[in-house]
Design an enzyme around this catalytic site. Sequence first.
Site, mmCIF file in Angstrom:
data_model
loop_
_atom_site.group_PDB
_atom_site.id
_atom_site.type_symbol
_atom_site.label_atom_id
_atom_site.label_comp_id
_atom_site.label_asym_id
_atom_site.label_seq_id
_atom_site.Cartn_x
_atom_site.Cartn_y
_atom_site.Cartn_z
ATOM 1 N N CYS A 7 36.806 57.436 58.228
ATOM 2 C CA CYS A 7 37.088 57.677 57.804
ATOM 3 C C CYS A 7 39.020 58.274 58.449
ATOM 4 O O CYS A 7 38.811 57.688 60.216
ATOM 5 C CB CYS A 7 37.226 58.613 57.141
ATOM 6 N N ARG A 13 34.541 62.391 54.691
ATOM 7 C CA ARG A 13 33.602 62.014 54.395
ATOM 8 C C ARG A 13 33.114 60.739 55.122
ATOM 9 O O ARG A 13 31.690 60.824 54.378
ATOM 10 C CB ARG A 13 35.053 60.433 53.901
ATOM 11 N N ASP A 119 39.484 60.608 48.614
ATOM 12 C CA ASP A 119 39.822 61.711 49.893
ATOM 13 C C ASP A 119 39.982 62.829 48.997
ATOM 14 O O ASP A 119 40.600 63.156 48.613
ATOM 15 C CB ASP A 119 40.731 61.208 50.401
#
Length: 148
Positions: A7, A13, A119
């Site tokens: 990420c 994440r 996100d």
Amino acid sequence: MNVLFVCTGNTCRSPMAEGILRDMAEKKGMEITVKSAGVFAYDGEKASREAIEVMEYSGIDISNHRASLVHKKLMEEADLIITMSYSHKDVLIRKFPFAKEKIFTLKEYAYGVDGDVIDPFGRGIAAYSRTKNELTDSINQLIVKLND
């Protein structure tokens, strides 16, 4: 099988995805090595407080996670590289063209569709919880594909 999740900062994440896949694989008796990194990570940074908290709700401890900037050796070692967004995939392909054939977004690999994983950074615990659920569903499908 070596799986690398990528990420942006490797604090939300991708560490959550790493923890989820590691937990699922262990419960299913699958031999998978799971790592994560970020395209703009600060080496050694901890996972976000919210990421740690929502993962604890699922009984997964990521409190010892430390961020890592993606680098060539990680890319070489991985059999499968899963990004959280198309922009992450694009950065990796430009920076590490030798790995192009093994880089996919999570939704592309799991479902064969375009789309980014939400996100949650800076959006509060509810956003982190939604992202964890999205990751869990997608990683369940990823495991199905790996077992085929």
